[in-house]
Motif scaffolding. Structure first.
Motif, short mmCIF file in Angstrom:
data_model
loop_
_atom_site.label_atom_id
_atom_site.label_comp_id
_atom_site.label_asym_id
_atom_site.label_seq_id
_atom_site.Cartn_x
_atom_site.Cartn_y
_atom_site.Cartn_z
N LEU A 24 -0.59 9.05 -13.69
CA LEU A 24 -0.89 8.09 -14.76
C LEU A 24 -0.61 6.66 -14.36
O LEU A 24 -1.34 5.73 -14.73
N THR A 25 0.45 6.44 -13.60
CA THR A 25 0.88 5.07 -13.31
C THR A 25 0.39 4.52 -11.98
O THR A 25 0.37 3.31 -11.79
N LYS A 26 -0.04 5.40 -11.04
CA LYS A 26 -0.36 4.92 -9.70
C LYS A 26 -1.77 5.27 -9.22
O LYS A 26 -2.28 4.61 -8.31
N ALA A 27 -2.37 6.32 -9.74
CA ALA A 27 -3.65 6.76 -9.20
C ALA A 27 -4.77 5.77 -9.52
O ALA A 27 -4.78 5.14 -10.58
N SER A 28 -5.69 5.63 -8.59
CA SER A 28 -6.88 4.82 -8.84
C SER A 28 -7.78 5.56 -9.84
O SER A 28 -7.58 6.73 -10.13
N ILE A 29 -8.80 4.85 -10.34
CA ILE A 29 -9.70 5.45 -11.31
C ILE A 29 -10.40 6.67 -10.74
O ILE A 29 -10.56 7.69 -11.40
N GLN A 30 -10.80 6.58 -9.46
CA GLN A 30 -11.51 7.70 -8.86
C GLN A 30 -10.55 8.87 -8.62
O GLN A 30 -10.91 10.03 -8.85
N GLN A 31 -9.33 8.57 -8.18
CA GLN A 31 -8.35 9.63 -7.98
C GLN A 31 -8.02 10.34 -9.29
O GLN A 31 -7.92 11.56 -9.35
N PHE A 32 -7.86 9.55 -10.34
CA PHE A 32 -7.55 10.14 -11.65
C PHE A 32 -8.68 11.07 -12.10
O PHE A 32 -8.44 12.18 -12.58
N ASP A 33 -9.91 10.60 -11.95
CA ASP A 33 -11.06 11.40 -12.37
C ASP A 33 -11.15 12.70 -11.55
O ASP A 33 -11.46 13.77 -12.09
N ASP A 34 -10.85 12.60 -10.26
CA ASP A 34 -10.96 13.78 -9.39
C ASP A 34 -9.94 14.85 -9.74
O ASP A 34 -10.22 16.05 -9.64
N ILE A 87 0.85 -1.18 0.00
CA ILE A 87 0.00 0.00 0.00
C ILE A 87 0.88 1.24 0.00
O ILE A 87 1.85 1.33 0.74
N GLU A 88 0.57 2.21 -0.88
CA GLU A 88 1.36 3.44 -0.94
C GLU A 88 0.45 4.58 -1.34
O GLU A 88 -0.70 4.37 -1.73
N ARG A 89 0.96 5.79 -1.23
CA ARG A 89 0.22 6.96 -1.66
C ARG A 89 0.80 7.46 -2.97
O ARG A 89 2.01 7.40 -3.20
N VAL A 90 -0.06 8.01 -3.83
CA VAL A 90 0.38 8.56 -5.09
C VAL A 90 1.39 9.68 -4.82
O VAL A 90 1.14 10.58 -4.04
N GLY A 91 2.52 9.63 -5.47
CA GLY A 91 3.52 10.68 -5.33
C GLY A 91 4.51 10.46 -4.22
O GLY A 91 5.46 11.24 -4.07
N LEU A 128 1.21 18.38 -5.46
CA LEU A 128 0.42 17.23 -5.00
C LEU A 128 -0.72 17.67 -4.09
O LEU A 128 -1.82 17.09 -4.12
N LYS A 129 -0.47 18.71 -3.29
CA LYS A 129 -1.50 19.19 -2.38
C LYS A 129 -2.66 19.85 -3.11
O LYS A 129 -3.78 19.93 -2.60
N THR A 130 -2.39 20.36 -4.33
CA THR A 130 -3.46 21.04 -5.08
C THR A 130 -4.37 20.07 -5.82
O THR A 130 -5.44 20.46 -6.28
N LEU A 131 -3.93 18.80 -5.95
CA LEU A 131 -4.71 17.83 -6.71
C LEU A 131 -5.66 17.09 -5.78
O LEU A 131 -5.21 16.40 -4.86
N PRO A 132 -6.95 17.21 -6.00
CA PRO A 132 -7.92 16.56 -5.11
C PRO A 132 -7.88 15.04 -5.22
O PRO A 132 -7.68 14.49 -6.30
N GLY A 133 -8.05 14.39 -4.09
CA GLY A 133 -8.20 12.94 -4.07
C GLY A 133 -6.91 12.15 -4.03
O GLY A 133 -6.95 10.92 -4.02
N LEU A 134 -5.73 12.82 -4.00
CA LEU A 134 -4.48 12.07 -4.01
C LEU A 134 -3.94 11.76 -2.62
O LEU A 134 -2.83 11.26 -2.47
N ASP A 135 -4.71 12.10 -1.58
CA ASP A 135 -4.24 11.81 -0.23
C ASP A 135 -4.64 10.42 0.23
O ASP A 135 -4.26 9.97 1.31
N GLY A 136 -5.40 9.70 -0.60
CA GLY A 136 -5.80 8.33 -0.25
C GLY A 136 -4.75 7.32 -0.65
O GLY A 136 -3.89 7.57 -1.47
#
Length: 576
Positions: A229-239, A7-11, A88-96
């Protein structure tokens, strides 16, 4: 689909030091653009510096770097780390947290599309394609900006080298008047020269800083986009899609603007070319990079940066024996200024002279020595020959009259010879693992050790070439490498994964040609070590175990080859 994994966080990896595997603390960026915590790279330097002759070996790329006068702390702070964290802080949904996906990028893409339930799959695919295309453009601009930055560093190096040459010139002038320069006097001259050129160095530093700030902006956005592109989930990417697109679109004009603008600053820097007598190739590249608009120079650069070389065989002199035109272990062939060719016929203990068409003409110095390498000095026109029997370099006129010898008691196995732009002799000793630079009168200017700690086998500095920028290019056949050094012995870069590299030379456009003996081919790399093509691929034109290479200004290539069970030959090709 995503499978069980860590388990890891994007970025996360964008903000992690590759030495301590923790978030960066006081990140420092090296000239090779790799970043580490200041404490980590300082600790690494303390462990390895004695074995690297005071130089720092980058843990990632193994580039040897001389630390600045202020030590590790004086390396540039890496603003890209802080900027990446802010983005990274400006992109919504990447803290999951997300699960790692086996199979890499394509598996991630398939998993995302499979997971696009309740969403328009074609929309998700088009969004990913849009980001991928934007990222490709951004990375292309980033490569150009990095190349420009390296060019500015190269100019800075040349300015420093020119200052040292001016100091040497003043010292030589003092000697001619009967006054032997003392150390204090030399230091005073150095301080005076550095003060004189301080405005130029400050101007270069200012341009480097401006360019680095552009790189910080672009590399931060590009790194985040690649991580999404390589790590975000579908929901994170959409957000975060809309915000990420805006960030990419915002930095693209910065790259284009900096690459295309023709500022007065660049014109001022471009004037350094004649002032510091940069080589013609460096002048062409500097003019192109600084926006000179010279189409002739652009075409010349394009000739060696993109077009495939078409090779034609002009002549072949073949066969073992003792007669004229027959050889017993031809270890080297080199061009003379009139287009003729001098061949070291080693085991026959003689030189052979071929005309410009490759036709054997005469024998020279029969029985006098066992010649291993030969080069004609472009300054005095004399023939320099390394003698395997006497372990020295002998100097002759072109009609065979002995002039002097160099290094009678210094060498163990003189292996490669070349001349720099000053007419200084660059020579390798394959047994001592040293590289020497001599004046034509035989006085030693400098020497440096060729062995690297990371080399798998005992280093073997074999053949050597010098380009127009006085960079020294040396083949290391035992380790499958070609190593490139500055005139003062600082390691610049390495060409790796070669198969028994022997002869090396530089073509009229600055490209590096390498004879890969056991692959029966000749490879071409650009002036910065990037592979371009095989100009003669495995066995073409009957090429077997190529030994030495030399290229003249007309684009003709002469090759010697001498396998154990094959004919010993000299081949003449036309490249351009």
């Amino acid at each position: 689909m995503a499978t069980e994994g860590p388990i890891e966080r994007v970025g996360d990896e964008l903000l992690t030091c590759s030495i301590c595997y923790d978030h960066y603390e006081q990140p420092k960026v090296l000239p090779c653009l790799h970043t580490y915590c200041q404490k980590c790279i300082a600790r690494h330097y303390e462990v390895h510096r004695l074995r690297q002759s005071g130089q720092l070996s980058c843990p990632s790329c193994r580039e040897l770097i001389k630390p600045p006068p202020g030590g590790i702390a004086a390396f540039r702070n890496d603003g890209a780390v802080k900027r990446t964290e802010e983005l990274l802080k400006t992109l919504p949904g990447l803290d999951g947290e997300v699960e790692a996906c086996e199979g890499g990028e394509y598996a991630r893409e398939n998993a995302m599309l499979e997971g696009a339930r309740g969403m328009d799959r074609s929309l998700v695919a088009s969004q990913r394609q849009a980001i991928t295309q934007q990222l490709a453009r951004l990375q292309d601009a980033l490569r150009k900006l990095r190349s420009k930055l390296l060019q500015l560093y190269a100019i800075e190096t040349y300015v420093k080298y020119s200052i040292e040459m001016e100091i040497d010139s003043k010292a030589e002038a003092a000697k001619k008047t009967g006054h032997e320069p003392k150390q204090k006097w030399l230091e005073a001259v150095r301080v005076e020269m550095q003060a004189l050129h301080a405005p130029t160095m400050a101007e270069l530093a200012s341009e480097q800083d401006k360019l680095y700030q552009k790189i910080v902006e672009i590399v931060s956005v590009a790194s985040v986009a690649e991580a999404v592109l390589t790590k975000a989930s579908i929901q994170q990417f959409d957000d975060c899609f809309d915000t990420l697109s805006e960030h990419i679109s915002a930095v693209e004009p910065l790259a284009v603007q900096f690459l295309e603008e023709g500022s007065a600053k660049r014109e001022a820097i471009n004037q350094l070319v004649p002032k510091y007598k940069l080589s013609s190739r460096m002048a062409s590249e500097v003019g192109l990079m600084l926006g000179s608009g010279n189409e002739a120079k652009r075409r010349k650069l394009a000739a060696y940066s993109g077009d495939l070389v078409q090779v034609r065989l002009l002549a072949k002199v073949s066969g073992r024996g003792t007669k004229l035109g027959k050889f017993d272990y031809p270890t080297n062939a080199t061009f003379v200024h009139d287009g003729s060719i001098v061949v070291c016929d080693k085991n026959n203990k003689r030189l052979q002279i071929l005309d410009a068409k490759g036709t054997p003409q005469r024998l020279l110095l029969e029985g006098c020595m066992k010649p291993r390498r030969a080069r004609v000095c472009p300054v005095d026109g004399l023939l320099y020959v390394s003698d395997e029997l006497a372990s020295c370099v002998r100097v002759f006129t072109l009609d065979g009259k002995h002039v002097r010898s160099i290094g009678d008691t210094e060498f163990q196995c003189p292996a490669g010879m070349a001349f720099n732009s000053k007419g200084h002799l660059v020579l390798t000793d394959s047994e001592k693992c040293y590289v020497y630079v001599y004046k034509r009168n035989g006085s030693l200017i400098t020497r440096f050790f060729f062995k690297f700690i990371k080399d798998r086998n005992m280093s073997n500095p074999y053949f050597v070439a010098v380009n127009e920028d006085d960079q020294i290019i040396i083949s290391d056949c035992r380790n499958g490498l070609v190593k490139v050094f500055s005139i003062t012995g600082n390691h610049l870069f390495t060409i790796a994964d070669l198969v028994i590299p022997r002869g090396v030379c530089v073509d009229p456009y600055g490209n590096i040609l390498v004879a890969e003996g056991d692959k029966h081919r000749i490879s071409m790399y650009n002036p910065y070590g990037k592979f371009m093509q095989y100009i003669i691929d495995q066995g073409q034109f009957g090429l077997k175990f190529p030994m030495s290479l030399d290229v003249n200004e007309d684009g003709q290539l002469v090759v010697t080859q001498c396998g154990f069970y094959d004919d010993h030959e000299v081949l003449l090709f036309q490249l351009y």
